[in-house]
Scaffold this active site. Sequence first.
Site, PDB file in Angstrom:
ATOM      1  CG  HIS A   1      -1.735   1.371   1.485  1.00 17.34           C
ATOM      2  ND1 HIS A   1      -1.193   1.985   2.484  1.00 17.34           N
ATOM      3  CD2 HIS A   1      -2.937   2.242   0.492  1.00 17.34           C
ATOM      4  CE1 HIS A   1      -2.380   2.737   2.746  1.00 17.34           C
ATOM      5  NE2 HIS A   1      -3.206   3.196   1.546  1.00 17.34           N
TER       6      HIS A   1
ATOM      7  CD  GLU B   1      -2.588   2.849  -3.665  1.00 16.85           C
ATOM      8  OE1 GLU B   1      -3.435   1.963  -2.823  1.00 16.85           O
ATOM      9  OE2 GLU B   1      -2.712   3.886  -3.233  1.00 16.85           O
ATOM     10  CG  HIS B   2      -0.073   6.286  -0.383  1.00 19.06           C
ATOM     11  ND1 HIS B   2      -0.684   7.230   0.007  1.00 19.06           N
ATOM     12  CD2 HIS B   2      -1.241   5.503  -0.279  1.00 19.06           C
ATOM     13  CE1 HIS B   2      -2.395   7.104   0.601  1.00 19.06           C
ATOM     14  NE2 HIS B   2      -1.982   6.084  -0.184  1.00 19.06           N
TER      15      HIS B   2
ATOM     16  CD  GLU C   1      -4.892   4.959   3.402  1.00 21.20           C
ATOM     17  OE1 GLU C   1      -4.275   5.922   3.083  1.00 21.20           O
ATOM     18  OE2 GLU C   1      -5.706   4.165   2.365  1.00 21.20           O
TER      19      GLU C   1
END
Lengths: 417, 422
Positions: free
Chosen positions: B67, B70-71, B143
């Site tokens: 994740h 991905e950012h 997040e």
Amino acid sequence: MKQIIAENGIRFFQIPAKQFKTVSIRVALYRPLCKEEAAKNALITRLLKSGTVDFPTPLALNRALDELYGATLTTGIIKRGEVSAVSFGINCIKDAFAAEAGVVQAAIRLLCQVISDPVTEDNGFSKEFFERERENLKMKIQNRVNDKKTYATERCYEEMCKNEPFGVYQYGQVEDLKGLDPQSLYEHYQEILKSPMDVFVCGDADMEEIIPLFAHFKPSGTIPKTSLITEAKEVKRVTEELDVNQGKLSLGFRTGIGADDKLFPALTLYNSILGSGVHSKLFRNVREKLSLCYYAYSRLERFKGTMMISSGIEFDKFKDAYDEILFQTEEMKQGNISDEEISSARFSLTNQLKAMADTPSALLDYAMIQALMKDMTDPDETIKALGSVTKEQIIEVANLVTLDTVYFLKNKGGEQK
Amino acid sequence: MKQIHCKQLNETLFHHTHKSGLEIYVLPKIGYSKSYAIFATKYGSADARFCNPHTGKTIEVPDGVAHFLEHKMFEQPDGSDAFAEFSKTGADANAFTSFLTTAYLFSCTNGFYENLRHLLSFVQTPHFTEENVAKEQGIIGQEIRMYEDDPGWRSYFNVIEAMYHHNTVRRDIAGTVESIAKITPELLYDCYNTFYHPSNMILFCTGDVDPEKVISTAEKQISPKFEDLGEITRYPAEEPEEIFQKEKVQTMSVAQPLFYVGIKSKPETDVFRQDLLYSVLMEAVLGKSSALYQELYSQGLITPSFGTEVTCEKEYAHLILGGSAPDPRKTAKALETGLQKIRQTGVSQEDFSRAKKVVLGDIIRLFNSVEQISNNFINALFRGASLFDAPELLSGITLEDCNEAAKQLFREEKMVLSVISQ
């Protein structure tokens, strides 16, 4: 989109959309948003799903829907400004994809029955269904607090519009459910059936077959209006404490501009530049530059003429986030907006307007908004209007926007977990 | 370029394999305004332990790496971010990481091929530095905090943790503030170089798109620098058949409790077909038109929030059912009893036939949406199947198949309960 007004006064909005594999219908009966009616209207929409004269139990009704390839029936309350649209919808696959004929007709007939032919008992709704659905609605209202993000936004609006109908939660309050009974609720339901009514049809459907199915309705009256408060005289500050891991900040603003205002296109550009997308000031600054949040966005309520900025932050970063958000609104007022920011916003909005054509629910939402406007428009006209907006108008809008209410949801005792 | 037509769905799929191994699929949608592209890699949060084929090194990653990567993919070497290029024409770009997939996507109503070039380009240009990794800690930290306040999300992950001892599906996709603090640029490059190879990826385009133009754009844009990777060695954790823990309860600020019942299963040879079979079974047994659903509903044991989800991957398989309920343990007991009764009695022909219609309706309906087409196709393709096979596979499922599956699935010892309450 084509509009047909039937003999009985129902407005039919047809969105041809032959590219979809489904036909979607939405029906809206318009009531004023108010405390006296909110819980009653919400309860009625849930009760009506319990059964009809032809399918008198939830089991029978759901079996009838599932035989239509899982046609989905939805009922609920859609809040648009201070209008409470008591809404019903059905989504069904086209006859071309079914083994049998007449699937869409059967689905629409079923929808009409759900709206106007519920199961009754002693001149009222069925007692069993009434008790069950009242209990379920009570739990739903209580469960508002579960989704902290949405809760923080709604609470800000509740505080901001305490003395206006807009502050009413469209599903009602738990205490409003106590005094209800199946008979008086049924009487109120008869009143709802006489309300102004719109029917929205999206997909490859024959209007000549659909319109007669609604002939027995007798709508009357006019759609309620929404009050517009143009300016906040002073800033309200509200803090609430719950067991949360992240602070939720909501800032409510008065824009002074309603949906029918000539400055509305400029307002949508203002909102997009400020906080609607990865091109926006809030995303680029509060998130990317200062790493203060994962989300920070602004959203308009066009009929009420308000704007809400929402962000999730560390409890001890309240001042930093608040200052930065207000700084960005100040930048807008001063006209510190680059050509690139304006064009990105314009392109983003244009893309969204064009992209609507690919999603039945987006088309229905758009049609529902247009149905409440003084002058209806279409996506191409809206795109043109956006193209004519000048930087000066955006700055003019920025200087009309005033901060009304600051709401902060934080942890009990304000400690970081 | 291959062309496959599905008569029942009235859709056509075009397929081309690039010399690098990248699979390119195009499904044109006539009359659509949007053009949509998704560039996905078969790599997600569950890929916790693997061998980097370039270095031969075995790597075990802290939670949240896929994740985080991905950012960071959006960072460009010149300091700008990849969103900027999309914003120039109003394209709407996004990305997501799930257990087994990471995907980068955009939709637009103009300039599709320029945007496609940009998508392929930025995903092939990793740029991870100490500085940009440090900056992201704060954003992803928030997040994570956002998810910590989401009771549905917590209940879902808790039910998975309760089912599995070691299977990496139980790891947090976003990680924790502590685990992501361990992420370094070197680690991100290790993961990138292993998994972001075209032979491990799919490009799927749909909407207003021209298959030949898509393929020629991709051909020019896929870097020739990718050498043959060979097989990626992933080390799944050993997982016993039994559930890990019967119950997992977490306290959160909620009004009514939320619950999920998890039913642990195991992947069969054809997981795509297994998915369809379980979907039919669950629709027949616990769909809104089932006797069991209405019985539980009328007793107030389930509410309109109740739903069921079927998951059948090569790495794990399970069912998750739940929603909000005033007394989760009572509901779970009633569900257990109801499901075990089905093991004895079986599903009726009538319920079975109707369930098949509902599942078919769902498949047809998803083809309205470019997002759902793409996501569902990528899921199927990564499992070695095609979404176009669904209608035929579905009609081949028999009542006996369903009742056999019920016997295997609905066992008390395979069920777990996750509760979130005040």
